[in-house]
Design a protein around this motif. Structure first.
Motif, PDB file in Angstrom:
ATOM      1  N   ILE A 261       0.838  -1.195   0.000  1.00 20.76           N
ATOM      2  CA  ILE A 261       0.000   0.000   0.000  1.00 20.76           C
ATOM      3  C   ILE A 261       0.869   1.239   0.000  1.00 20.76           C
ATOM      4  O   ILE A 261       2.068   1.169   0.276  1.00 20.76           O
ATOM      5  CB  ILE A 261      -0.944   0.054   1.224  1.00 20.76           C
ATOM      6  N   ASP A 262       0.254   2.354  -0.290  1.00 20.19           N
ATOM      7  CA  ASP A 262       0.917   3.644  -0.152  1.00 20.19           C
ATOM      8  C   ASP A 262       0.728   4.056   1.300  1.00 20.19           C
ATOM      9  O   ASP A 262      -0.399   4.331   1.735  1.00 20.19           O
ATOM     10  CB  ASP A 262       0.294   4.654  -1.099  1.00 20.19           C
ATOM     11  N   GLN A 263       1.801   4.088   2.064  1.00 12.94           N
ATOM     12  CA  GLN A 263       1.685   4.368   3.493  1.00 12.94           C
ATOM     13  C   GLN A 263       1.249   5.796   3.783  1.00 12.94           C
ATOM     14  O   GLN A 263       0.709   6.069   4.845  1.00 12.94           O
ATOM     15  CB  GLN A 263       3.000   4.055   4.190  1.00 12.94           C
ATOM     16  N   ARG A 264       1.491   6.708   2.859  1.00 13.12           N
ATOM     17  CA  ARG A 264       1.055   8.098   3.080  1.00 13.12           C
ATOM     18  C   ARG A 264      -0.464   8.222   2.990  1.00 13.12           C
ATOM     19  O   ARG A 264      -1.082   8.941   3.754  1.00 13.12           O
ATOM     20  CB  ARG A 264       1.728   9.031   2.085  1.00 13.12           C
ATOM     21  N   SER A 265      -1.069   7.524   2.024  1.00 11.39           N
ATOM     22  CA  SER A 265      -2.520   7.629   1.863  1.00 11.39           C
ATOM     23  C   SER A 265      -3.262   6.536   2.621  1.00 11.39           C
ATOM     24  O   SER A 265      -4.467   6.597   2.788  1.00 11.39           O
ATOM     25  CB  SER A 265      -2.900   7.569   0.383  1.00 11.39           C
ATOM     26  N   ASN A 266      -2.516   5.481   3.046  1.00 18.02           N
ATOM     27  CA  ASN A 266      -3.112   4.370   3.778  1.00 18.02           C
ATOM     28  C   ASN A 266      -4.193   3.673   2.956  1.00 18.02           C
ATOM     29  O   ASN A 266      -5.241   3.307   3.471  1.00 18.02           O
ATOM     30  CB  ASN A 266      -3.672   4.859   5.120  1.00 18.02           C
ATOM     31  N   GLN A 267      -3.921   3.477   1.665  1.00 15.40           N
ATOM     32  CA  GLN A 267      -4.882   2.833   0.762  1.00 15.40           C
ATOM     33  C   GLN A 267      -4.151   1.899  -0.191  1.00 15.40           C
ATOM     34  O   GLN A 267      -2.970   2.075  -0.472  1.00 15.40           O
ATOM     35  CB  GLN A 267      -5.623   3.885  -0.055  1.00 15.40           C
ATOM     36  N   PHE A 268      -4.916   0.943  -0.725  1.00 13.07           N
ATOM     37  CA  PHE A 268      -4.375   0.099  -1.776  1.00 13.07           C
ATOM     38  C   PHE A 268      -4.312   0.910  -3.060  1.00 13.07           C
ATOM     39  O   PHE A 268      -5.126   1.807  -3.274  1.00 13.07           O
ATOM     40  CB  PHE A 268      -5.265  -1.130  -1.985  1.00 13.07           C
ATOM     41  N   PRO A 269      -3.359   0.613  -3.950  1.00 12.78           N
ATOM     42  CA  PRO A 269      -3.264   1.372  -5.202  1.00 12.78           C
ATOM     43  C   PRO A 269      -4.468   1.102  -6.102  1.00 12.78           C
ATOM     44  O   PRO A 269      -5.163   0.101  -5.953  1.00 12.78           O
ATOM     45  CB  PRO A 269      -1.969   0.864  -5.841  1.00 12.78           C
ATOM     46  N   SER A 270      -4.692   1.981  -7.055  1.00 12.97           N
ATOM     47  CA  SER A 270      -5.858   1.859  -7.938  1.00 12.97           C
ATOM     48  C   SER A 270      -5.820   0.584  -8.779  1.00 12.97           C
ATOM     49  O   SER A 270      -6.864   0.082  -9.198  1.00 12.97           O
ATOM     50  CB  SER A 270      -5.974   3.090  -8.832  1.00 12.97           C
ATOM     51  N   GLU A 271      -4.629   0.037  -9.032  1.00 12.87           N
ATOM     52  CA  GLU A 271      -4.517  -1.186  -9.831  1.00 12.87           C
ATOM     53  C   GLU A 271      -5.243  -2.372  -9.187  1.00 12.87           C
ATOM     54  O   GLU A 271      -5.596  -3.327  -9.872  1.00 12.87           O
ATOM     55  CB  GLU A 271      -3.047  -1.578 -10.038  1.00 12.87           C
ATOM     56  N   THR A 272      -5.451  -2.314  -7.896  1.00 16.87           N
ATOM     57  CA  THR A 272      -6.085  -3.447  -7.220  1.00 16.87           C
ATOM     58  C   THR A 272      -7.559  -3.581  -7.572  1.00 16.87           C
ATOM     59  O   THR A 272      -8.141  -4.631  -7.368  1.00 16.87           O
ATOM     60  CB  THR A 272      -5.954  -3.325  -5.692  1.00 16.87           C
ATOM     61  N   LYS A 273      -8.155  -2.549  -8.116  1.00 17.01           N
ATOM     62  CA  LYS A 273      -9.577  -2.619  -8.464  1.00 17.01           C
ATOM     63  C   LYS A 273      -9.826  -3.602  -9.595  1.00 17.01           C
ATOM     64  O   LYS A 273     -10.925  -4.087  -9.758  1.00 17.01           O
ATOM     65  CB  LYS A 273     -10.099  -1.237  -8.820  1.00 17.01           C
TER      66      LYS A 273
END
Length: 86
Positions: free
Chosen positions: A68-80
């Motif tokens: 994940i991007d630790q700054r945004s605390n989200q999975f990247p968009s590619e995971t969709k």
């Protein structure tokens, strides 16, 4: 919606992000408090419990391990779309 598992320690809070809808689990990482959003949180006793949860999801439930991007605390968009590529 992703669930954030946390394990506070004396110096940092460790975290594990889990998305049950997409069967995704993150690496265990140091949580940056500025990254907290409106996420469901579950507190675990220690970092070993986070690693245990991660291993159970990957080994027993066939979750995908994604960084994940630790700054945004989200999975990247590619995971969709990861299920379409698998």
């Amino acid at each position: 919606m992703a669930t954030l598992y946390t394990a506070p320690s004396e110096t940092v809070t460790y975290a594990l992000l889990v998305d049950d809808q997409q069967a995704l689990v993150s690496q265990v990482y140091c949580l940056q408090t500025s990254a907290l959003q409106q996420q469901s949180q579950i507190v675990l006793p220690d970092m070993m419990a986070l690693h245990t949860k991660q291993t159970q999801l990957v080994a027993n439930l066939n979750y995908w391990l994604w960084p994940i991007d630790q700054r945004s605390n989200q999975f990247p968009s590619e995971t969709k779309t990861h299920h379409q590529k698998a």
